[in-house]
Design an enzyme around this catalytic site. Sequence first.
Site, short mmCIF file in Angstrom:
data_model
loop_
_atom_site.label_atom_id
_atom_site.label_comp_id
_atom_site.label_asym_id
_atom_site.label_seq_id
_atom_site.Cartn_x
_atom_site.Cartn_y
_atom_site.Cartn_z
CE1 TYR A 1 -3.86 2.38 1.02
CE2 TYR A 1 -2.03 3.56 2.04
CZ TYR A 1 -3.33 3.53 1.58
OH TYR A 1 -4.10 4.66 1.66
CD GLU B 1 -6.02 4.35 -1.20
OE1 GLU B 1 -6.11 4.60 0.00
OE2 GLU B 1 -6.98 3.95 -1.88
#
Lengths: 293, 375
Positions: B101, B189
Site C-alpha cells: 500500500y 493512492e
Amino acid sequence: MKSTAILVNEDTRVLVQGITGRQGAFHTKLMIDYGTKVVAGVTPGKGGSSIHGVPVYNSVLSALRKHPEINTSIVFVPAQYSLDAVLEALEAGIEIVVVITEGIPLRDELILVNKARSMDRTIVGPNTPGVISPGVGKVGIMPSQAFSRGVIGVVSRSGTLTYEVSMEISEVGLGQSTVVGIGGDPVTGLDFVEVYEMFINDLATKAIVIIGEIGGDAEERLADHIKRSGVEKPTLAYIAGMTAPPGKRMGHAGAIISMGLGTWDSKRKALENAGVMVFKAPWEISRALLNII
Amino acid sequence: MKLYEYEAKEIVSKHGVKVPRGFLAASINEVRDAVKKLGGEVVLKSQVLLGRRGISGGIRFAKTLKEAEEASLELLKMRISGEEVKQLLVEERICVDKELYLALTIDRPRRAYAILASTLGGVEVEELVKRYPNALIKITVDPVTGPALFTSRWLVEFYNLSKDLEPQVLKIIDSAWRLVVEYDAELVEFNPLALSCSGELIALDVKIVIDDNSLYRHRGLMDKAYRGLSDAEAIAKRHGLSYVELSGNIGILCNGAGLTMATMDLVKIYGGEPANFLDIGGGASSDQVREGVKLLLTNPRVKVILVNVFGGITRCDEVAEGVISAISEVGSVKPIVVRLIGTNDSIGRGILMEKGVKAFSSLREAVATAVELAR
C-alpha cells in the site's frame, strides 16, 4: 485599563484586504460600527478611494507606510487570490492575519499556514468568522448581537454554530471574553490546542467552550492535550453531527482520511475522558455554565 | 472530485509508473476485442466513482474469452451504490508475489502532506489504521518542497524490497507529487501496489481525488466534477450548495456545515427525521437560496421545510427573498418553517411577513414546530 482579551484587544489596528468588494465593504462598516479601529484597506487598482471613510491603498506595503500602527489584517479577497493576499500581508510584517475567505485550494492553505508559522506569525482561519472580544472589537463577520462582554472563552470550528452557542451564553448573562473561529477547513492556522492555551493564560476567561464537528481529529488532539496538562479551567464542548450517517461527506471539508478518528462518539469519548463535559444541544451549554460559574 | 481508475492509470503511466496492460470497454464486443488483444487471463473492473467495488462484486477474473463475456454481461448490468456500470477496464492478470500500500495525502495535524505506506496492500486504509497500525508508516512531505530524497530509501527498506527497485519506488513517489503540484490532488493512492512474480512494481489500482476548491485552475477537469452525482446533487453543486440526500421527511436548509448538522441533530432529538443536509455556505445570494429551497419543494419525500439561518456574512434579507421567490416559482403548498437571526434579520423577517411566512427567532421553537408539522 487594558483588557486581557486574546488576539483582539485595545491595541488592535486593522487593515481590510479586499475592502472594495461586496463583503469587504459591508463588513468594514459593521466592524467600525462595533468600535473596531479599521485604519486602512487594500484593493489593487483602487488606491486613492475610500470606503466608509477608510482610505484604500493599492498594496499592503503602501498602507503600512502610511499607517505603521497596523498589526492585524482581515482578508476578504476571492479564493483565487487569497494565497497571494496572505503572503503580501506577512511580507509587509503584519502579525495576525484573519482569513475569512471560503473555498481556498487546500495546497494554497498548506503553503500560507506553513509560511506564517515559519515567520512566527498568526493565521486565523481560513474559512473563519474571525475573532471578537465583545465590547472591545471584532475582526470578523459575526453578528454582534449574539455576543456580550463576559467571562467565557469560546473556540469553534464552525461559524454559524458559534453564533448560536454564544447567543445562548449571552442570554443567560455570562457573556464571552473572546470568541475565536479557527476555521472550518481541514488545514487551519491556529488550532484548538493553541487557542485553548491562550484562554488558559487569559485572566478574563473563567471557563472555556469548545464547538466542534464530526470529521478530522482536531477535537481528539485537544482532548489528548487536556489529558496531559490536566483541566485547569472548566471546559465544556458541543459537537455537531451526532446523527450524521457514516460514510457521507457533510459539507466540503470532510473527505480527507482521518486515521479512523472523527466520529461523534470518538470525539465525545476522547473529550469526556480528558475531563471535558460534552452536550447534545447548543442551549445545554449555557445552562451548565450557570451552574459552574 | 474523484477520477475513474482508467483515467488515474493513464496519468501515472505517463509519469513512468507501471500499470497492467488494459483497454476500456463499454460493450461485449469491446470486451471481446480487449481480451483477444491481451491474450491469457484477464481482470474485468467496473469503472465507478462511488462505493466499494470489490465487496460489491464489481471486479471479476476470467480465464477464457467465454468467461470474460459472461462476466462482463453481468457487470454491465450492475449498479454499485446506485451508480450504473457503463464501462469496464479489461486488464491482463498480473502474477502477484506481494501486495503493498502506498498513498500521498494530507496530514492535518502536521499541516503538511504525508506518504502512508503499508506492507498490507489491498486493505482499505481505515482498516489498516485501526487494525494493523504496526504495518503502517507515515513520512511527512513538505507542502512546498515535496518529498525528501530519503523517502524512497526508507520505503524500499520498510517494504523489504530489493535495492534495484528503488528507482521504481522513486517514480511512484514523483508521480504522486506531480499530481499534487499539477492537479491539486488531495489523495493519490496505489492500492494494491503489487510486487509481481517477475520482480516489478505494478500499480494494480490507482485512486486520485482532486481538491474541489482548486478546480478553477484545472479547466479541463471542471465538467468531470459532476459525474457520479444524483440529479439533485448536481443542481446543488451547480449553484454552489452542498447537498446530501437522507431518508426522512423534513427538508433542512441552513448556512454552514456545523449549523446544518446541529439542526439535523436537533430534529432527531425532537423525534423527527431529516430528509437531507443542505448547506448554502457563507454569504449566499438570494438566487442560491431560491435554488436550494426549490430543490426541497420539488422533492416528493419532503413534507415540511425547515430553514435555519444565523446570518453573519450571510444576510437574512437575501435569504428571505430567496425563500419567497422559490415559493412563488414552484407555487407549492408545503409548510415552510423559517428561523432567521443575525445580520439584517429584521429586514428579512419583514420580507417574509409581507408574504405571510412566519419567521421564528428561537431555534427550539422552529425545530419543535417543524417536527410537529411533519407528523
